[in-house]
Every structure is written in structure tokens, then in C-alpha cells.
Design a protein around this motif. Structure first.
Motif, PDB file in Angstrom:
ATOM      1  N   LEU A   1      20.433  -5.255  -3.855  1.00  0.00           N
ATOM      2  CA  LEU A   1      18.990  -4.757  -3.747  1.00  0.00           C
ATOM      3  C   LEU A   1      18.550  -3.700  -4.550  1.00  0.00           C
ATOM      4  N   PRO A   2      18.628  -4.008  -5.989  1.00  0.00           N
ATOM      5  CA  PRO A   2      18.502  -2.746  -6.930  1.00  0.00           C
ATOM      6  C   PRO A   2      17.290  -1.958  -6.793  1.00  0.00           C
ATOM      7  N   GLN A   3      16.393  -2.281  -6.110  1.00  0.00           N
ATOM      8  CA  GLN A   3      14.936  -1.736  -5.899  1.00  0.00           C
ATOM      9  C   GLN A   3      14.888  -0.755  -4.872  1.00  0.00           C
ATOM     10  N   LEU A   4      16.182  -0.733  -4.115  1.00  0.00           N
ATOM     11  CA  LEU A   4      16.020   0.121  -2.823  1.00  0.00           C
ATOM     12  C   LEU A   4      17.035   1.334  -3.257  1.00  0.00           C
ATOM     13  N   GLN A   5      16.394   2.571  -2.839  1.00  0.00           N
ATOM     14  CA  GLN A   5      17.365   3.711  -2.940  1.00  0.00           C
ATOM     15  C   GLN A   5      17.610   4.213  -1.401  1.00  0.00           C
ATOM     16  N   LEU A   6      19.140   4.050  -0.904  1.00  0.00           N
ATOM     17  CA  LEU A   6      19.084   4.609   0.438  1.00  0.00           C
ATOM     18  C   LEU A   6      19.165   6.007   0.543  1.00  0.00           C
ATOM     19  N   ILE A   7      18.423   6.525   1.259  1.00  0.00           N
ATOM     20  CA  ILE A   7      18.338   8.212   1.270  1.00  0.00           C
ATOM     21  C   ILE A   7      18.444   8.691   2.492  1.00  0.00           C
ATOM     22  N   GLY A   8      18.730   7.851   3.780  1.00  0.00           N
ATOM     23  CA  GLY A   8      18.697   8.598   4.998  1.00  0.00           C
ATOM     24  C   GLY A   8      19.069   7.635   6.128  1.00  0.00           C
TER      25      GLY A   8
ATOM     26  N   ILE B   1      12.779  -7.949   1.765  1.00  0.00           N
ATOM     27  CA  ILE B   1      11.242  -8.137   1.355  1.00  0.00           C
ATOM     28  C   ILE B   1      10.897  -6.795   0.665  1.00  0.00           C
ATOM     29  N   ILE B   2      11.173  -5.703   1.149  1.00  0.00           N
ATOM     30  CA  ILE B   2      10.697  -4.339   0.508  1.00  0.00           C
ATOM     31  C   ILE B   2      11.354  -4.484  -0.783  1.00  0.00           C
ATOM     32  N   ASN B   3      12.529  -4.778  -1.044  1.00  0.00           N
ATOM     33  CA  ASN B   3      13.163  -4.696  -2.419  1.00  0.00           C
ATOM     34  C   ASN B   3      12.310  -5.860  -3.100  1.00  0.00           C
ATOM     35  N   GLU B   4      12.046  -7.053  -2.767  1.00  0.00           N
ATOM     36  CA  GLU B   4      11.170  -8.008  -3.492  1.00  0.00           C
ATOM     37  C   GLU B   4       9.733  -7.471  -3.883  1.00  0.00           C
ATOM     38  N   LEU B   5       9.147  -6.739  -2.931  1.00  0.00           N
ATOM     39  CA  LEU B   5       7.809  -6.114  -3.178  1.00  0.00           C
ATOM     40  C   LEU B   5       7.895  -5.016  -4.172  1.00  0.00           C
TER      41      LEU B   5
ATOM     42  N   TYR C   1       0.864  -1.199   0.171  1.00  0.00           N
ATOM     43  CA  TYR C   1      -0.059   0.034   0.004  1.00  0.00           C
ATOM     44  C   TYR C   1       1.026   1.414  -0.089  1.00  0.00           C
ATOM     45  N   ALA C   2       1.856   1.154   0.588  1.00  0.00           N
ATOM     46  CA  ALA C   2       2.802   2.417   0.889  1.00  0.00           C
ATOM     47  C   ALA C   2       3.546   2.539  -0.363  1.00  0.00           C
ATOM     48  N   LEU C   3       3.836   1.525  -1.090  1.00  0.00           N
ATOM     49  CA  LEU C   3       4.610   1.694  -2.524  1.00  0.00           C
ATOM     50  C   LEU C   3       3.657   2.171  -3.434  1.00  0.00           C
ATOM     51  N   GLU C   4       2.483   1.903  -3.336  1.00  0.00           N
ATOM     52  CA  GLU C   4       1.667   2.243  -4.334  1.00  0.00           C
ATOM     53  C   GLU C   4       1.073   3.896  -4.195  1.00  0.00           C
ATOM     54  N   GLN C   5       1.082   4.075  -2.653  1.00  0.00           N
ATOM     55  CA  GLN C   5       0.832   5.859  -2.629  1.00  0.00           C
ATOM     56  C   GLN C   5       2.289   6.613  -2.863  1.00  0.00           C
ATOM     57  N   GLY C   6       3.256   6.042  -3.203  1.00  0.00           N
ATOM     58  CA  GLY C   6       4.446   6.715  -3.483  1.00  0.00           C
ATOM     59  C   GLY C   6       4.932   7.792  -2.255  1.00  0.00           C
ATOM     60  N   ILE C   7       5.012   7.005  -0.972  1.00  0.00           N
ATOM     61  CA  ILE C   7       5.483   7.570   0.155  1.00  0.00           C
ATOM     62  C   ILE C   7       6.697   7.953   0.089  1.00  0.00           C
ATOM     63  N   SER C   8       7.219   9.009   0.764  1.00  0.00           N
ATOM     64  CA  SER C   8       8.690   9.394   0.686  1.00  0.00           C
ATOM     65  C   SER C   8       9.925   8.467   1.333  1.00  0.00           C
ATOM     66  N   CYS C   9       9.432   7.791   2.385  1.00  0.00           N
ATOM     67  CA  CYS C   9      10.443   7.038   2.899  1.00  0.00           C
ATOM     68  C   CYS C   9      10.141   5.914   3.840  1.00  0.00           C
ATOM     69  N   PHE C  10      10.602   4.726   3.709  1.00  0.00           N
ATOM     70  CA  PHE C  10      10.541   3.496   4.764  1.00  0.00           C
ATOM     71  C   PHE C  10      11.818   3.590   5.628  1.00  0.00           C
ATOM     72  N   ASN C  11      11.277   3.660   6.950  1.00  0.00           N
ATOM     73  CA  ASN C  11      12.466   3.684   7.767  1.00  0.00           C
ATOM     74  C   ASN C  11      12.482   2.030   8.113  1.00  0.00           C
ATOM     75  N   VAL C  12      13.613   1.630   7.683  1.00  0.00           N
ATOM     76  CA  VAL C  12      13.706   0.084   7.656  1.00  0.00           C
ATOM     77  C   VAL C  12      14.537  -0.469   9.028  1.00  0.00           C
ATOM     78  N   GLU C  13      14.074  -1.329   9.641  1.00  0.00           N
ATOM     79  CA  GLU C  13      14.293  -1.889  10.945  1.00  0.00           C
ATOM     80  C   GLU C  13      15.308  -3.049  10.836  1.00  0.00           C
ATOM     81  N   SER C  14      15.413  -3.864   9.861  1.00  0.00           N
ATOM     82  CA  SER C  14      16.249  -5.245   9.787  1.00  0.00           C
ATOM     83  C   SER C  14      16.856  -5.247   8.476  1.00  0.00           C
ATOM     84  N   LEU C  15      17.941  -6.306   8.368  1.00  0.00           N
ATOM     85  CA  LEU C  15      18.254  -6.654   7.120  1.00  0.00           C
ATOM     86  C   LEU C  15      17.178  -7.527   6.526  1.00  0.00           C
TER      87      LEU C  15
END
Ligand code: LLP
Length: 388
Positions: free
Chosen positions: A175-182, A119-123, A100-114
């Protein structure tokens, strides 16, 4: 501060309910805007209170949204928050929520684990899109607050520990679908010592430097929320000292020109704007203890039962809300922990008196529940009462 006149107005309304002072909310937001440098991004943490009316004011002031569930993102979007100003944190984001968050195009996922990165990359790959991410770091800084709302220690479930950084950066390369911004930090809530934020800044500087040395100069530095409020004397300092708070970051955080600072403030924005308004049902005098039994309980406000939290209790039907009779102020729920305060000094109190439990705007209504099949708690706004 409530007057007897206000108690008379409240008397006409079915209790219990949350009463919100939106004038105070507007003034609080104005103070934030006044004191936050224009390069600071302030996100409001919806978990503190997600009532649409309140979110309308917060969004109107230009704040972004910090969400910890798909439904909070949905609420933020429905209330008009720009997806580009929504961040999504949480240690256990479900696939449905990530999608859902990907569909909305939110600004950033704060990721908590490897594992979550994978999983986010896969989705994101399934959706042929890129997910912007920040790493939530566990900086091992003690917030000196209640242990249930301390989040930045190694023993806490939150965030990525420094010994994992190399592995995380190696993984991100693949993980090419991820862009590390923060980088994201949040060490706890109801933090009262500003020195804790100074310690956080110094730790962020070290960690930021480490990432820069590894070739990652990341544009977003997010220091979370956590600024505490005055529960003892809510009228003394209804609006927290945002100027001094922001000054700590201005003085101690060493950001590069390309880096911008993000905050996720919840409690300090909304807590003092809300009171739980209740009515005395019964008075029960014992040998050592007098009980005031209210029509509100831990189902409406769980903080005292869950964290032994102090909330100021006032009998607003009386000229002075103070007095010399000591009451244990309790609710109707079948649990001994259903107690708002022990030996609270109040005036001689009668059945039907209106009791205000103060500083309940944050983590009050949102944590209410239906235990004992209680009705849902209602909310009333100052603007509705003014017109009466
Ligand atoms: N950012 C993150 C990642 C958080 O976990 C929290 C709160 C905040 C921001 C906002 O923190 P605040 O500015 O409101 O302190 N139910 C508890 C508080 C739990 C706080 C959870 N995280 C209470 O009633 O005290």
C-alpha cells in the motif's frame, strides 16, 4: 466549590446551563505542562468537550488535538490547532471524513483494521498524497472500569489484534500511499488504578519490541487517554496528579531514543471544570421516597442514565450543601432512568433552589441531545459572571 453568592448570580440566568470554570482549566493545563517532559506530545481528546471557548485555552497551552470525526477535525482547525498536531482515531471513519483529513494534512490516522488501511490508501492515491498512519492495537489489557468505556479487550470492537500483525505488515508493503509512523493504544476511560497504566506500558514494550524486530522502529508511540478523576470529592482533588501519572510512563515504558510518546487526554483535563446548573421545579414526597424534580435531565447529562455514573449533587442555595433529607434527584424526561442520584442527602430543599451537578465538564455538554424536543443546553463561563 460554590458559594451562596454564586447561587444568587446563577439565579438570574435561565437554567439549565453548563457552567465552566476556566481558571481551573488554565491551572490544570499549567500542571500538565509543568510535569510532562518536553519530549511528550499531549493531545486533547475533543470528544470530551469541544466548546470553542475551552478549545481556545487548550490550544493556547500548546496541546494537540485527538479527533474522532471529520467535524471534530473541522472544529480543531477552526479553533487554530495546527494540522501537524491533529490525530484522527475511530473505528468507522467515512470516506468523506478521510478525504477531509487528507486535505487538511493531519499528522496521523490511527487505523483500526486491515480494511481501513486499504481504503485510506485508495483515497490517498486519488489525491496523490501520502497518509501517515499509526496502527491502533488492541493490547488485551483490562482497564478495570465500566464495561461501556472499556476498549482494550479482545471482545471490544476497537483496534488490531496481535494475531493480525503479520498480515497487516504484509499489506502495508503493498500500500504505497501509506507511511507507517506509529503504534496507538487506548484501553479505556475513567481508569483509577495507575497499575493499569503500568500493565499497559509492559504490554506496549512487548509489542514495540516485536515491531522493531520486524524492522519497524516507529517514531510515534501513542498511549491514548483514560486517566480518571475523583467524582466523589471534586474539590479534594480538582486537578489530577499528573506528576505521578507521567512518572509511570517514564519508569516502565522502554522507548528507543528515536521514539516519542503521545497522549490523548480528555476527561482529566476538562471534567472538573464544568458543572450542570439546574433549578428545582417540584418536590414530590412519597411514602418511602422524596423526589426533587429538576429542570435539567438526561438530555443535558446522560452519564448517570447510561453508565450509572455518580456525579456529586449539591444544593448551592443553602449555607451547607449537605443535609439529612434524602431525595431521589430526577429530571423532567419521560424515562425512569432520568435520575441523577438516588437517596441523595441534601438540606431541606425548596422550589427554585439552585442545584449543581459536579464534574460534568467531560462527556456532558457534548453528549446532550434534544429528546422530548428539549432546547439545546447553554454554557456560561466564569469570566462572564465575574463582570456582573
Ligand atoms: N483516545 C481514544 C482513542 C478514546 O477513545 C478516548 C475516549 C480518549 C482518547 C479520551 O479518553 P479520556 O482521557 O477522556 O478518558 N462517554 C464516556 C467516555 C467515553 C470515552 C471514549 N473514548 C463517559 O462519559 O464516561
Amino acid at each position: 466549590m460554590f458559594s451562596i453568592k454564586q447561587a444568587e448570580r446563577f439565579n438570574k440566568i435561565e437554567t439549565p446551563f453548563y457552567y465552566y470554570n476556566t481558571e481551573l482549566l488554565k491551572n490544570t493545563l499549567a500542571e500538565i505542562i509543568k510535569h510532562a517532559p518536553s519530549s511528550y506530545h499531549i493531545h486533547y481528546a475533543l470528544k470530551a468537550n469541544a466548546h470553542p471557548t475551552l478549545l481556545g485555552f487548550i490550544k493556547g497551552a500548546g496541546l494537540g488535538a485527538d479527533c474522532v470525526s471529520g467535524n471534530e477535525i473541522k472544529r480543531a482547525v477552526e479553533c487554530g490547532f495546527d494540522a501537524a498536531k491533529i490525530v484522527f482515531a475511530g473505528v468507522g471513519k467515512s470516506d468523506k471524513e478521510i478525504n477531509y483529513a487528507l486535505e487538511q494534512g493531519i499528522s496521523c490516522f490511527n487505523v483500526e483494521s486491515l480494511h481501513e488501511l486499504q481504503i485510506i490508501n485508495e483515497l490517498a492515491e486519488n489525491k496523490n498524497t501520502i497518509a501517515r498512519i499509526a496502527l491502533r492495537i488492541n493490547p488485551n489489557v483490562d482497564a478495570h472500569t465500566h464495561k461501556y468505556i472499556t476498549t482494550g479487550l479482545e471482545e471490544n470492537k476497537f483496534g488490531i489484534n496481535p494475531y493480525e500483525f503479520d498480515a497487516i505488515l504484509d499489506a502495508i508493503k503493498k500500500l504505497p500511499q501509506l507511511q507507517l509512523i506509529g503504534l496507538h493504544f487506548h484501553i479505556g476511560s475513567q481508569i483509577q488504578k495507575l497499575s493499569v497504566f503500568k500493565t499497559l506500558c509492559l504490554r506496549v514494550n512487548e509489542i514495540n519490541k516485536w515491531f522493531i524486530q520486524k524492522g519497524h522502529l516507529l517514531p510515534n508511540i501513542n498511549v491514548g487517554g483514560g486517566l480518571g478523576i475523583n467524582y466523589q470529592e471534586p474539590d479534594k482533588q480538582a486537578i489530577v496528579d499528573f506528576k505521578t501519572y507521567f512518572t509511570v510512563f517514564k519508569e516502565f515504558l522502554e522507548l528507543r531514543p528515536q521514539q516519542e510518546l503521545h497522549f490523548e487526554l480528555g476527561r482529566c483535563i476538562i471534567a472538573q471544570c464544568g458543572s450542570l446548573i439546574s433549578r428545582v421545579l417540584y418536590i414530590k414526597n412519597g411514602i418511602n421516597t422524596n423526589f426533587l424534580i429538576l429542570d435539567a435531565g438526561m438530555t443535558e447529562l446522560i452519564r448517570p442514565a447510561l453508565y450509572q455514573a455518580y456525579h456529586k449533587i449539591e444544593n448551592i442555595s443553602k449555607d451547607s450543601s449537605y443535609g439529612s433529607i434524602k431525595y431521589d434527584v430526577v429530571g423532567p424526561i419521560c424515562e425512569s432512568s432520568d435520575c441523577f442520584g438516588k437517596a441523595v442527602a441534601l438540606p431541606d430543599t425548596k422550589r427554585g433552589d439552585i442545584i449543581a451537578i459536579r464534574s460534568a465538564g467531560a462527556y456532558g455538554e457534548v453528549m446532550s441531545n434534544h429528546y422530548n424536543l428539549r432546547d439545546g443546553v447553554k454554557s456560561v463561563f466564569d469570566s462572564e459572571l465575574r463582570s456582573q
